[in-house]
Design a protein around this motif. Structure first.
Motif, mmCIF file in Angstrom:
data_model
loop_
_atom_site.group_PDB
_atom_site.id
_atom_site.type_symbol
_atom_site.label_atom_id
_atom_site.label_comp_id
_atom_site.label_asym_id
_atom_site.label_seq_id
_atom_site.Cartn_x
_atom_site.Cartn_y
_atom_site.Cartn_z
ATOM 1 N N GLU A 20 11.365 -3.861 6.801
ATOM 2 C CA GLU A 20 12.217 -3.844 5.611
ATOM 3 C C GLU A 20 13.610 -4.359 5.926
ATOM 4 N N LEU A 21 14.133 -3.962 7.083
ATOM 5 C CA LEU A 21 15.446 -4.453 7.506
ATOM 6 C C LEU A 21 15.417 -5.966 7.664
ATOM 7 N N LEU A 22 14.371 -6.468 8.289
ATOM 8 C CA LEU A 22 14.229 -7.915 8.484
ATOM 9 C C LEU A 22 14.076 -8.632 7.150
ATOM 10 N N GLY A 23 13.245 -8.075 6.276
ATOM 11 C CA GLY A 23 13.013 -8.704 4.986
ATOM 12 C C GLY A 23 14.271 -8.789 4.146
ATOM 13 N N LYS A 24 15.038 -7.711 4.150
ATOM 14 C CA LYS A 24 16.254 -7.681 3.333
ATOM 15 C C LYS A 24 17.316 -8.637 3.872
ATOM 16 N N SER A 25 17.399 -8.721 5.211
ATOM 17 C CA SER A 25 18.436 -9.565 5.820
ATOM 18 C C SER A 25 18.173 -11.049 5.596
ATOM 19 N N ALA A 26 16.907 -11.409 5.359
ATOM 20 C CA ALA A 26 16.571 -12.830 5.228
ATOM 21 C C ALA A 26 15.904 -13.173 3.897
ATOM 22 N N ALA A 27 15.967 -12.244 2.950
ATOM 23 C CA ALA A 27 15.365 -12.467 1.623
ATOM 24 C C ALA A 27 13.899 -12.873 1.738
ATOM 25 N N LEU A 28 13.172 -12.136 2.567
ATOM 26 C CA LEU A 28 11.748 -12.422 2.761
ATOM 27 C C LEU A 28 10.924 -11.553 1.818
ATOM 28 N N ASP A 29 9.932 -12.148 1.208
ATOM 29 C CA ASP A 29 9.117 -11.438 0.231
ATOM 30 C C ASP A 29 7.795 -11.024 0.868
ATOM 31 N N TRP A 30 7.707 -9.763 1.262
ATOM 32 C CA TRP A 30 6.444 -9.250 1.770
ATOM 33 C C TRP A 30 6.248 -7.810 1.332
ATOM 34 N N GLN A 31 4.998 -7.376 1.347
ATOM 35 C CA GLN A 31 4.645 -6.063 0.832
ATOM 36 C C GLN A 31 4.141 -5.168 1.966
ATOM 37 N N HIS A 32 4.503 -3.910 1.857
ATOM 38 C CA HIS A 32 4.122 -2.927 2.866
ATOM 39 C C HIS A 32 2.837 -2.214 2.472
ATOM 40 N N VAL A 33 1.925 -2.092 3.445
ATOM 41 C CA VAL A 33 0.684 -1.339 3.253
ATOM 42 C C VAL A 33 0.704 -0.181 4.256
ATOM 43 N N PRO A 34 0.967 1.053 3.815
ATOM 44 C CA PRO A 34 1.022 2.182 4.754
ATOM 45 C C PRO A 34 -0.366 2.691 5.114
ATOM 46 N N TYR A 35 -0.542 3.035 6.386
ATOM 47 C CA TYR A 35 -1.801 3.609 6.862
ATOM 48 C C TYR A 35 -1.543 5.020 7.385
ATOM 49 N N LYS A 36 -2.600 5.786 7.485
ATOM 50 C CA LYS A 36 -2.507 7.147 8.018
ATOM 51 C C LYS A 36 -2.705 7.122 9.533
ATOM 52 N N GLY A 37 -1.804 6.452 10.224
ATOM 53 C CA GLY A 37 -1.873 6.422 11.673
ATOM 54 C C GLY A 37 -2.326 5.089 12.238
ATOM 55 N N GLY A 38 -2.269 5.005 13.585
ATOM 56 C CA GLY A 38 -2.549 3.752 14.268
ATOM 57 C C GLY A 38 -3.995 3.335 14.269
ATOM 58 N N GLY A 39 -4.912 4.291 14.346
ATOM 59 C CA GLY A 39 -6.332 3.956 14.377
ATOM 60 C C GLY A 39 -6.786 3.183 13.159
ATOM 61 N N PRO A 40 -6.573 3.722 11.948
ATOM 62 C CA PRO A 40 -6.948 2.992 10.737
ATOM 63 C C PRO A 40 -6.236 1.643 10.602
ATOM 64 N N LEU A 41 -4.970 1.598 11.017
ATOM 65 C CA LEU A 41 -4.222 0.340 10.939
ATOM 66 C C LEU A 41 -4.873 -0.727 11.810
ATOM 67 N N MET A 42 -5.198 -0.389 13.044
ATOM 68 C CA MET A 42 -5.795 -1.368 13.950
ATOM 69 C C MET A 42 -7.174 -1.813 13.461
ATOM 70 N N THR A 43 -7.942 -0.889 12.908
ATOM 71 C CA THR A 43 -9.275 -1.233 12.391
ATOM 72 C C THR A 43 -9.174 -2.301 11.315
ATOM 73 N N ASP A 44 -8.261 -2.121 10.369
ATOM 74 C CA ASP A 44 -8.108 -3.089 9.279
ATOM 75 C C ASP A 44 -7.441 -4.378 9.743
ATOM 76 N N ALA A 45 -6.527 -4.272 10.701
ATOM 77 C CA ALA A 45 -5.849 -5.476 11.209
ATOM 78 C C ALA A 45 -6.838 -6.381 11.931
ATOM 79 N N ILE A 46 -7.681 -5.796 12.757
ATOM 80 C CA ILE A 46 -8.681 -6.577 13.494
ATOM 81 C C ILE A 46 -9.660 -7.254 12.545
ATOM 82 N N ALA A 47 -10.021 -6.530 11.478
ATOM 83 C CA ALA A 47 -10.972 -7.077 10.505
ATOM 84 C C ALA A 47 -10.324 -8.063 9.542
#
Length: 324
Positions: free
Chosen positions: A170-197
């Motif tokens: 968010e800090l990076l996005g705001k400083s450079a007017a970058l348009d991206w969306q955040h997808v929160p996960y319930k921890g690292g395991g689920p995040l890595m599973t979806d990122a790999i896929a």
């Protein structure tokens, strides 16, 4: 007369000893066990840091040192337990970077982060890694920036709302007017599973979390968030060298004590942990977790943590970020 003089000298020596003892406080440690409260569940980096430190600490102090996991609420549950513990040198916290975010993110914290806890030392810092699935269209960090500037529905996942990865993006996005969306996960395991896929185009997580999947060839690292390149990923550019001079968002780990812990106890713990951090075998274990060892004084750790609290409080407020 001679005996009287000897008696007076003995009394004077005894009074000096008594005064010194009173000044330095009672001997410590005299009982066990000493508890290291890891404020996240077993298996993560906080748990690993606590367990790596516990055995050599026990040898140095001559008392049992046990690791107790008290996870939940971004580390605040375990931290609250330590803040409420007697300041007698038998309970300490091992915390993560969320410690610097929680004051601004979590309403009604049951402790005052600055007043109720004091750092023993900053164990170390580490990079977070922005990564993508190996088959992704994003080959470099520049590709991500171009897509975000062109508003091409760029999204990234983190281990949760208010996590350091989320705030850094968010800090990076705001400083450079970058348009991206955040997808929160319930921890690292689920995040890595979806990122790999490839279910989430980008992931932001610690080296500890991400590197095993980079090593297996399933994720491609694009950038790291520390001001210097990570020794674990020397060929991966920093955000700072990619057009964002001064950008620095490290993960970090520290050992804390309840406020009003006797100064002699604080100094002894600081001395012993710093000795342990300089042990090559221990250093190797921590480095394997993606941690660059820092160590140093309680005062320097407090300055670092205070800065983290201030930096991320502004990001939370400016972006109206709420906890999960």
């Amino acid at each position: 007369m001679l005996n009287l003089r000897r008696g007076l000298l003995a009394l004077f020596a005894l009074s000096l000893t008594t005064f010194a003892t009173a000044q330095s406080g009672p001997a410590w440690p005299t009982k066990g066990p000493i508890r290291l409260i890891a404020v996240f569940p077993p298996g993560g980096s906080v748990d690993q840091v606590a367990r790596i430190l516990s055995q050599p600490l026990a040898l140095a102090l001559g008392q049992a040192v046990i690791v107790e996991n008290r996870g939940g609420a971004a580390g605040s549950i375990g931290t609250a337990a330590v803040a409420a513990s007697p300041a007698d040198g038998y309970t300490f916290a091992v915390v993560f970077d969320t410690h610097g975010v929680n004051p601004s993110l979590l309403p009604n914290l049951p402790y005052d982060t600055r007043k109720d806890l004091v750092p023993i030392t900053l164990v170390g810092t580490g990079a977070m890694v922005l990564a993508t699935a190996v088959g992704s269209e994003y080959k470099t960090f520049a590709d991500v920036l171009a897509a975000a500037k062109a508003k091409k529905n760029v999204s990234y996942g983190s281990i949760g709302s208010g996590s350091l990865g989320h705030l850094a993006m968010e800090l990076l996005g705001k400083s450079a007017a970058l348009d991206w969306q955040h997808v929160p996960y319930k921890g690292g395991g689920p995040l890595m599973t979806d990122a790999i896929a490839g279910h989430v185009p980008l992931s932001i997580g610690s080296v500890f979390l991400t590197k095993p999947h980079i090593d297996s060839g399933r994720l491609r690292p694009l950038a790291v968030t520390t001001s210097k390149r990570s020794p674990d990923l020397p060929n991966v550019p920093t955000v700072a060298e990619s057009g964002f001079a001064g950008f620095d968002a490290p993960a970090w780990w520290a050992v804390l004590a309840p406020a009003k812990t006797p100064p002699a106890v604080m100094q002894r713990m600081n001395t012993e942990i710093n000795k342990i951090l300089k042990n090559p075998e221990i250093a190797k274990k921590l480095t394997a977790q993606g941690i660059g060892i820092v160590g140093g004084s309680s005062d320097s750790a407090q300055l670092f943590i205070n800065k983290q609290i201030d930096v991320w409080a502004k990001v939370v407020k400016d972006n109206n970020i709420k906890a999960d």
